[in-house]
Design a protein around this motif. Sequence first.
Motif, PDB file in Angstrom:
ATOM      1  N   TRP A 159      -1.348  -5.847  -6.792  1.00 50.54           N
ATOM      2  CA  TRP A 159      -1.844  -5.514  -5.428  1.00 50.54           C
ATOM      3  C   TRP A 159      -3.078  -6.659  -5.355  1.00 50.54           C
ATOM      4  CZ3 TRP A 159      -2.334   0.016  -7.701  1.00 50.54           C
ATOM      5  CH2 TRP A 159      -1.048   0.797  -7.462  1.00 50.54           C
ATOM      6  N   CYS A 160      -3.443  -6.759  -4.303  1.00 49.53           N
ATOM      7  CA  CYS A 160      -4.689  -7.865  -4.011  1.00 49.53           C
ATOM      8  C   CYS A 160      -5.755  -7.073  -4.521  1.00 49.53           C
ATOM      9  CB  CYS A 160      -4.877  -7.902  -2.460  1.00 49.53           C
ATOM     10  SG  CYS A 160      -3.303  -8.334  -1.476  1.00 49.53           S
ATOM     11  N   VAL A 189      -7.273  -4.980   2.305  1.00 52.21           N
ATOM     12  CA  VAL A 189      -8.564  -5.965   2.612  1.00 52.21           C
ATOM     13  C   VAL A 189      -7.927  -7.349   3.068  1.00 52.21           C
ATOM     14  CG1 VAL A 189      -9.969  -4.762   0.794  1.00 52.21           C
ATOM     15  CG2 VAL A 189      -8.301  -6.567  -0.076  1.00 52.21           C
ATOM     16  N   THR A 190      -6.485  -7.390   2.930  1.00 53.10           N
ATOM     17  CA  THR A 190      -5.996  -8.753   3.254  1.00 53.10           C
ATOM     18  C   THR A 190      -5.627  -8.796   4.771  1.00 53.10           C
ATOM     19  OG1 THR A 190      -4.987  -8.906   0.856  1.00 53.10           O
ATOM     20  CG2 THR A 190      -4.230 -10.217   2.663  1.00 53.10           C
ATOM     21  N   PHE A 191      -4.981  -7.634   5.183  1.00 56.17           N
ATOM     22  CA  PHE A 191      -4.692  -7.594   6.525  1.00 56.17           C
ATOM     23  C   PHE A 191      -5.309  -6.765   7.557  1.00 56.17           C
ATOM     24  CE2 PHE A 191      -1.038  -9.042   3.937  1.00 56.17           C
ATOM     25  CZ  PHE A 191      -0.673 -10.474   4.425  1.00 56.17           C
ATOM     26  N   ASN A 192      -6.094  -5.804   7.355  1.00 55.65           N
ATOM     27  CA  ASN A 192      -6.707  -4.848   8.426  1.00 55.65           C
ATOM     28  C   ASN A 192      -8.176  -5.366   8.217  1.00 55.65           C
ATOM     29  OD1 ASN A 192      -7.803  -3.129   9.773  1.00 55.65           O
ATOM     30  ND2 ASN A 192      -6.319  -1.455   9.116  1.00 55.65           N
ATOM     31  N   TYR A 196       1.467  -2.506   7.964  1.00 52.79           N
ATOM     32  CA  TYR A 196       2.541  -2.701   6.918  1.00 52.79           C
ATOM     33  C   TYR A 196       2.133  -3.899   6.043  1.00 52.79           C
ATOM     34  CZ  TYR A 196       5.911   0.294   9.428  1.00 52.79           C
ATOM     35  OH  TYR A 196       6.403   1.491  10.106  1.00 52.79           O
ATOM     36  N   GLY A 197       1.453  -3.580   4.945  1.00 50.47           N
ATOM     37  CA  GLY A 197       1.057  -4.625   4.014  1.00 50.47           C
ATOM     38  C   GLY A 197       1.870  -5.677   3.744  1.00 50.47           C
ATOM     39  N   GLY A 243      -7.359  -1.174  -1.671  1.00 51.36           N
ATOM     40  CA  GLY A 243      -7.686   0.626  -1.883  1.00 51.36           C
ATOM     41  C   GLY A 243      -6.555   1.350  -2.957  1.00 51.36           C
ATOM     42  N   ASN A 244      -5.233   0.548  -2.978  1.00 49.42           N
ATOM     43  CA  ASN A 244      -4.376   1.035  -4.001  1.00 49.42           C
ATOM     44  C   ASN A 244      -4.562   1.165  -5.075  1.00 49.42           C
ATOM     45  OD1 ASN A 244      -2.631   1.248  -1.753  1.00 49.42           O
ATOM     46  ND2 ASN A 244      -1.667  -0.789  -2.010  1.00 49.42           N
ATOM     47  N   TRP A 245      -5.625   0.349  -5.558  1.00 49.85           N
ATOM     48  CA  TRP A 245      -6.280   0.475  -6.929  1.00 49.85           C
ATOM     49  C   TRP A 245      -6.817   1.651  -7.218  1.00 49.85           C
ATOM     50  CZ3 TRP A 245      -5.502  -3.340 -10.548  1.00 49.85           C
ATOM     51  CH2 TRP A 245      -5.206  -4.672 -10.302  1.00 49.85           C
ATOM     52  N   GLY A 246      -7.907   2.094  -6.297  1.00 49.13           N
ATOM     53  CA  GLY A 246      -8.395   3.426  -6.452  1.00 49.13           C
ATOM     54  C   GLY A 246      -7.350   4.619  -6.310  1.00 49.13           C
ATOM     55  N   ILE A 247      -6.490   4.574  -5.651  1.00 48.68           N
ATOM     56  CA  ILE A 247      -5.457   5.772  -5.296  1.00 48.68           C
ATOM     57  C   ILE A 247      -4.719   5.809  -6.652  1.00 48.68           C
ATOM     58  CG2 ILE A 247      -3.600   6.772  -4.245  1.00 48.68           C
ATOM     59  CD1 ILE A 247      -4.664   5.193  -1.658  1.00 48.68           C
TER      60      ILE A 247
END
Length: 283
Positions: free
Chosen positions: A14-15, A199-202, A122-123, A19-23
């Motif tokens: 993940w970038c 953090v990359t697209f939104n 849609y990341g 937020g996926n890291w935290g989840i």
Amino acid sequence: MASIQDFSGYQPTWCPGCGNWGIGMAIKKALVELNYSPDQVVVVFGIGCSGNMNDFLNAYGLHSLHGRALPNAIGIKLANHKLPVLAVVGDGDCYGEGGNHFIHACRGNHDITVIVHDNRVYGLTTGQSAPTAPKGYRSKSTPLGLIEAPVNPLALALTSGATFVAQGFAGDLNHLVLILKEAITHKGFSLVNVLQPCVTFNKVNTYQYYLQRVYKLEKDYQKDNFKLALEKAFEVNEEKFPLGVIYQVKRPCYHESLPQISSLPLVEKKRFLEYDSLIKEFI
Ligand code: SF4
């Protein structure tokens, strides 16, 4: 007792700052704190950046088709209802492609835990608008602004019959762990909609954006009050985001209402294994 390391698969791609890291870490922590080991849990993934967790989380896993994580999770649960079954999906995957499955999983009160990475885009396909993006949201797919009204995940789950509806924030890991533990131990369908900055697209719904708008539900909040829960769900229209268990009630789960498997899981039934005679009967 298993450790975070035991639940860790390959290094996530993940970038940095996603937020996926935290989840991902919150899911591992919740499973460790609930005393599970990787061989005691099944996690079904949808397609998207969230679905890539299939490689990063060490447990029994299935990387399913786009929007189809929930029917696979339900099938696994019906085959062996002793297993805790999680579905890790994105908002596009769950409320878009899989919207139909989501509604029927809620109304059936299937005993699965659905964890939605809600980043409003849609990341994986580089930032098109997803179903929870607000009206007017500008993206590659909607350069003049999104025409449709957004899906309200919490309200959709509530009105479809879900017995556990919660919201977490990827930027508050400890609180998310508490919510996930409650969701996984809940008997029946549980939704945890996780506000997740991409953090990359939104560039709108950032950590800063959410930090200014999230708040935790009060300790004496009435979790079984449906009308109150709906009011909380619609606070998104005022850009307010309640965190915690918004609704929880008891109702028999789907498998408990099926006399054929309510006492003994399908996989433990002898007749289930007699498929040779069944095949002969139909050929
Ligand atoms: S594209 Fe967005 S959602 Fe996907 S990993 Fe990067 S920051 Fe996360």
